[in-house]
Design an enzyme around this catalytic site. Structure first.
Site, PDB file in Angstrom:
ATOM      1  CG  ASP A  12      40.569  79.449  69.017  1.00 57.89           C
ATOM      2  OD1 ASP A  12      39.991  80.489  69.391  1.00 57.89           O
ATOM      3  OD2 ASP A  12      41.144  78.695  69.806  1.00 57.89           O
ATOM      4  CD  GLU A  20      33.140  80.172  74.669  1.00 60.75           C
ATOM      5  OE1 GLU A  20      34.365  80.002  74.589  1.00 60.75           O
ATOM      6  OE2 GLU A  20      32.301  79.297  74.380  1.00 60.75           O
TER       7      GLU A  20
END
Length: 597
Positions: free
Chosen positions: A349, A551
């Site tokens: 996403d 991340e």
């Protein structure tokens, strides 16, 4: 659209699955069309939003008006624990009078209200030192000879202490005051804004914990995910009440498999097997399944992502509402909201992979796509379940899932494999062919765009063991345009979405490299080692600059941090720790290999 019959019972359980236990076998029956958590794709009903989440969404909206969009994170507001009861908090909130000129609550008043009625986000998780953590585990990364790399690896290992938590007793005692869900064991969180356990992140966290010899902590993660299946019928996207309408890529069986291979813990296998059967039903019944005939007229069943939701995601409600504002009516908005949640279920996403127009997020069509990676994960799950059932002496279940895996293998070969590109391609569900809602395969409906997911089946041993095919796939990867100076790009399209170029993500590096490495092909292992070295170097360079693991990374340059997406780039990510440690365990680091960019 797959037909789902409405079941009026709203309890959050799996009504389409039935576990039957006996002394000799465990069997699972999944009805072909069912209601999940009270959700019906046809009727549009969904699991109800809790009063707390509904109120926190209202607070989120008011906070955006007051504080403005700069540095605004909508997730913060739905993660706030209450200090007082909901009724008293709502009453106090209603007493905050918006300004008559702009409808905003004055910032000073809203700040006082937040301090008086809420604990800080994340405060319902308590720091907890892992019981099996030691500063330098015995036998830690024996093939890492370079002292600089070894010292850094021990720093990465030490980060598990920073990410380890337990859910506070107040969550169990007063669940109505929290959106965080109670879990029976200590947890490892991703870090930064993510103050809860996430499903597929946990696989790479576990891989790192296994390299760190922290077997008890790894097992605790699995037990927590099993508890979610026991309660909800599936592993939630994350351990928050507002995530109950969707899952994430199904990797629980892989977690159990990898822990068993290290520890031989048959008790864990026996505990996990009933939960895995439930999870298999979740992905192979009702709204998640699609029937399709191949070019030879053979009928196959494959799975897709499909969230049980058609409203703004609570953790991103203000963003979703803004994105949907260009749509003309409520029906279009509800469809878009479902696609947003379904894409979140995919873990990607967001990405052009799911969009019919890569420049327009409202063209998300995730529920109309059969994804390569999801079905690869389910193929592995079926293999794993067959293996586990044989371990516990349940030959019937073992044989059943061996047959299921063979059927999915045939389906993936017929529907996804593209012999010209020598990759597996997602398939778009565009035309239905008959009254049974069975799709007819057409070559033009394969998505011929290149994504890292096109190579994920190589992670599965069945695919990586075909030496002849592996070398062709290696050549396909090398000419794909995905491999860059600092790793594998997620896609070739620079859309500004975080699961697109130039971002590289730890899970994709690991699955592709590990699949190539275990293939037995020297050519493939050389490419895998090159990917791993690039990834380790970019993590090391960024860590030296920022003091943190990240991340995602920009694969165009060593040490460059990734960006894009609907929130600011995050640090402290457990899956980045896990992949670095897993790579160092697999490939080592010789004394004479430079760690610098």
């Amino acid at each position: 659209m797959v037909t789902i019959r409405l079941n009026p019972n709203p309890n959050l359980v799996f009504f389409f699955s039935l576990l039957v236990f006996s002394s000799s076998s465990i069997t699972m029956q999944c009805s072909p069309s069912s209601t999940i958590n009270g959700f019906s794709a046809d009727a549009g009903t969904m699991p109800p939003t809790s009063p707390l989440v509904s109120f926190l969404q209202s607070l989120q909206s008011a906070a955006l008006k007051t504080f403005g969009p700069n540095s605004f994170d909508p997730k913060l507001y739905v993660d706030l624990p209450l200090k007082h009861g909901l009724a008293a908090t709502k009453a106090a909130f209603s007493d905050l009078t918006p300004s008559p000129c702009d409808g905003k609550i004055p910032a000073t008043k809203l700040k006082v209200f937040l301090a008086r009625y809420f604990e800080e986000a994340g405060s319902d998780l308590v720091l907890a030192l892992p019981v099996d953590f030691v500063p330098e585990p015995e036998g830690f990364l024996p093939n890492v000879e370079n002292p600089i790399v070894r010292a850094w690896a021990l720093e990465v290992h030490s980060l598990w202490k920073n990410l380890s938590r337990r859910v506070s007793d107040s969550v169990k005692d007063h669940p109505e005051m929290h959106t965080l869900l109670p879990l029976p064991e200590p947890v490892v969180v991703p870090g930064s804004r993510f103050h809860e356990v996430y499903y597929w992140d946990s696989y790479w966290t576990i891989r790192g914990l296994l390299a760190s010899k922290m077997y008890d902590t790894a097992k605790a993660i699995v037990c927590n995910l099993i508890s979610l299946i026991d309660t909800y019928g599936h592993v939630l996207n994350g351990a928050r009440s507002y995530y109950s309408n969707r899952s994430q890529p199904p990797l629980l069986s892989s977690m159990v498999f990898d822990i068993y291979k290290r520890t031989g813990d048959l008790v864990l296998v026996k505990k996990a097997l009933p939960a895995l059967l439930k999870e298999h039903c979740f992905w192979n019944s009702g709204i998640h399944t699609v029937a399709i005939k191949d070019v030879h007229g053979r009928r196959h069943t494959l799975s897709r992502y499909y969230a049980m939701w058609n409203k703004p995601r609570p953790e991103s409600a203000t963003i979703d509402e803004e994105s949907a504002s260009k749509l003309s009516n409520d029906v279009e908005k509800e469809k878009f909201y479902r696609e947003l949640a379904s894409t979140a279920e995919s873990g990607w996403d967001f990405s052009s992979r799911w969009m019919s127009n890569s420049s327009d997020l409202t063209t998300l069509s995730t529920t109309s796509i059969l994804p390569v990676d999801l079905n690869a994960f389910l193929f592995k799950m079926e293999h794993d379940i067959s293996f586990f059932a044989e371990l516990v002496g349940d030959g019937f279940t073992s044989e059943k899932f061996k047959k299921a895996s063979k059927a999915r293998y045939a389906a993936m070969k017929s529907i996804f494999w593209n012999a010209t590109m020598e990759q597996w391609l997602d398939y778009w569900l565009i035309d239905e062919s008959d009254d049974e809602l069975v799709y007819q395969w057409k070559a033009e409906n394969q998505n011929h765009n290149i994504f890292a997911s096109n190579f994920i089946p190589m992670w599965i041993e069945t695919y990586s063991s075909d030496r002849t095919n592996v070398n062709k796939i290696v050549d396909s990867l090398k000419r794909s345009g995905l491999v860059h100076a600092a790793g594998i790009a997620t896609s070739l399209s620079n859309t500004g979405e975080q699961w697109d170029f130039p971002n590289g993500w730890a899970p994709l590096q690991h699955m592709i490299a590990e699949g190539l490495a275990k293939s037995g092909s020297m050519k493939a292992r050389s490419v895998a080692e090159d990917i791993a070295i690039k990834w380790i170097k970019t993590n090391y360079a960024a860590y030296n600059t920022t003091g943190a693991m990240h991340e995602k990374y920009d694969v165009e340059a060593c040490g460059k941090i990734g960006g894009g997406g609907e929130y600011k780039p995050q640090t402290g990510f457990g899956w980045s720790n896990g992949v670095v440690l897993a790579f160092l365990e697999e490939f080592g680091w010789p004394l004479d290999r430079d760690i610098g960019c």
